[in-house]
Design an enzyme around this catalytic site. Structure first.
Site, short mmCIF file in Angstrom:
data_model
loop_
_atom_site.label_atom_id
_atom_site.label_comp_id
_atom_site.label_asym_id
_atom_site.label_seq_id
_atom_site.Cartn_x
_atom_site.Cartn_y
_atom_site.Cartn_z
N GLU A 213 0.65 -1.01 0.18
CA GLU A 213 0.11 0.54 -0.31
C GLU A 213 1.09 1.34 -0.20
OE1 GLU A 213 -3.95 -1.22 2.38
OE2 GLU A 213 -2.70 -1.11 3.48
C1 ACM Z 1 -2.31 -5.54 3.45
O1 ACM Z 1 -3.40 -6.17 4.58
N1 ACM Z 1 -1.82 -3.62 3.29
C2 ACM Z 1 -1.62 -6.05 3.97
#
Ligand code: ACM
Length: 551
Positions: free
Chosen positions: A362
């Site tokens: 992310e």
């Molecule tokens: C994640 O759940 N951001 C790896």
């Protein structure tokens, strides 16, 4: 005739008539008859219990063993039972014997001792044997031969013995887990179990960054992972909301960056000594710790501790919300790589396991070319400290080092990119394996952005067929992450983790063609009482008939 000889010789008839004759009045006779009836019931119950279960095939072991053969008899622990370690065994085996004694003695009160001086095993003993003769067992497999006289546990090495001991625990009634003396009797059925894992990596991830959990909580969790033969605990040690491990060369990470958590609590961190104690505690249970420092995003705690890590050179404000993807290290600054090098060096030195997890998920505010440059450089750093790289599936957009493991959580296309570069995949699909997802729409804790994951959803999937392009040979195993945005106590964590954890343990251990939900849910029911005795605050899924008897 002497009274006690009535009982010794089971000649109840003459004794009975004699007592009735002695009872002079009718009420006394009635009282005697009532007491005799009660005694008969109690004696018959007692003899049922002391016979014990005799069909080894009707066990409720989780994960389900590969092969079980019943011989229809009973083995019993008694005051004479001991744990026999074969002379010449590695020193560790005596330690495993003491671990087993520590599990059995508080509840049985039998005082089993660990014998290492070559004494011959006798009736009721448990014998621990190391032998490499049976190569199918591998590193973690074991064979358990149970006769009326002896329980013999054989493995190629200590890890296999330790896994086999978890099977022995589960063969006894749940009261074996009690820390106070219980009545027993301590019997198990006879036969043979031969067992080994399908996957080499079977684990959980614990997010100690969004909310901090104490070393005691983590150790307790490690004990519960061990019971279900899991062998990895991945610790998510840093995120936007908190930095959770002491780094001596960058002290403000803990002096400042550890003092926050989601919702504004006081946070916390592991000193290096505490972290090392956790690593040692885990390794004594044949569980490997994988440390994760999430980067280049999920780094606000570091960015607010050190201005020089920011693109604009200014420290950010501490963050206690739950957004993701807004933070980034300055990927083009050498200071950042000095920082990463120091952090990886210090943590790697405390971590005997092969892998260092670099996060990589992310990174929405890092440009893709900066992200790739960063992941490539960080992989070099990890390797320079003797570790192999693992990271969330986004890291497959970079050029992966040989031996890298991609942890598939969101995008199959990323995981496939990893496989196409020769990487192996760790399966943590968020729709099935995220233990921070709610069970259903009524679950108070947890999130639901990926799915509702009831206990059957958690169980009914197969890592080897989930993504057609990623076959069995590319998969190292299964890991279930627990993200901690919505939980602030460990009993809340347990509510989300259990009883889904048992399903993930079985998916990782038992070949998929031996697994069936209908049969598994009956075995899982028998673990309710065991979890209660262990004080695990689990979710009582309505899909499970928790009150069923254990065997
Ligand atoms: C994640 O759940 N951001 C790896």
């Amino acid at each position: 005739m002497k009274w006690n000889s009535c009982f010794k010789n089971n000649i109840f008839g003459p004794c009975f008539r004699r007592i009735l004759n002695i009872c002079k009045c009718k009420p006394m006779k009635k009282l005697f008859l009532a007491m005799a009836a009660l005694a008969t019931v109690l004696i018959s119950c007692q003899s049922d219990r002391s016979t014990g279960p005799t069909d080894l095939a009707k066990n409720s072991i989780i994960p389900k063993p590969v092969s079980v053969t019943s011989t229809g008899g009973t083995f019993m622990l008694t005051r004479k039972s001991d744990i026999i370690v074969m002379p010449g065994s590695p020193e560790e085996v005596a330690g495993i014997g003491h671990y087993l004694a520590g599990r059995l003695n508080p509840s049985t009160g039998l005082g089993l001792k660990v014998i290492t001086d070559g004494g011959k095993p006798g009736k009721g003993d448990i014998q621990l044997v190391i032998s490499e003769a049976d190569s199918t067992l591998g590193d973690e497999g074991y064979e358990l031969i149970i006769t009326g006289k002896l329980l013999t546990l054989t493995a190629a090495g200590p890890a296999g013995l330790f896994r086999g001991i978890q099977t022995i625990r589960q063969l006894f009634v749940p009261e074996i887990e009690s820390d106070t003396v219980q009545p027993g009797p301590w019997t198990i059925p006879t036969g043979t179990i031969r067992d080994w894992p399908e996957y080499g990596h079977r684990g959980e991830m614990l997010d100690v960054a969004r909310h901090f959990f104490s070393p005691e909580d983590v150790r307790r969790f490690i004990d519960h992972l061990a019971l279900y033969k899991m062998n990895v605990l991945h610790l998510h040690l840093s995120d936007d909301q908190g930095w959770r491990i002491e780094i001596k060369s960058w002290p403000n990470l803990t002096a400042h960056g550890s003092k926050t958590e989601v919702g504004g609590g006081e946070g916390g961190y592991f000193t290096q000594e505490e972290y090392s104690d956790i690593v040692k505690y885990a390794s004594e249970r044949y569980i490997t710790i994988i440390p994760e420092i999430d980067m280049p995003s999920h780094t606000n705690a570091a960015l607010s501790s050190y201005p020089e890590l920011n693109v604009n050179g200014k420290a950010t404000e501490p963050y206690t919300g739950t957004d993701v993807g807004f933070s980034t290290l300055d990927t083009r600054s050498e200071t950042t790589y000095k920082f990463v090098d120091d952090v990886v060096r210090e943590i790697a030195a405390l971590t005997p396991g092969q892998y260092f997890h670099i996060g990589g998920d992310e990174s929405h505010s890092t440009r893709i070319d900066d992200y790739i440059y960063f992941v490539n450089r960080v992989q070099d750093i990890v390797e320079s400290h003797g570790k192999s790289v693992t990271g969330w599936d986004e890291i497959a957009n970079a050029t992966l080092k040989p031996g890298a493991v991609v942890q598939y959580w969101a995008r199959a296309t990323n995981a496939i990119k990893g496989v196409n570069q020769g990487a192996k995949v760790l399966m943590s699909p968020c729709k099935y394996a995220y233990t921070d997802m709610k069970y259903d729409s009524t679950t108070v804790l947890g999130l639901s952005w990926a799915a509702y994951i009831e206990v059957d959803d958690a169980y009914n999937w197969d890592p080897a067929t989930l993504v057609p392009e990623i076959g069995r040979e590319k998969i190292v195993g299964v890991q279930a992450p627990l993200w901690a945005e919505t939980i602030s106590t460990f009993s809340e964590a347990e509510y989300l983790i259990f009883p889904r954890l048992q399903g993930y343990a079985e998916i990782g251990w038992t070949p998929s063609d031996m697994r069936s939900w209908d049969e598994y849910r009956v075995r899982l029911a028998a673990h309710g009482k065991r979890m209660e005795i262990l004080n695990i605050g689990f979710y009582r899924s309505p899909l499970i008939e928790w009150d069923q008897p254990d065997m």
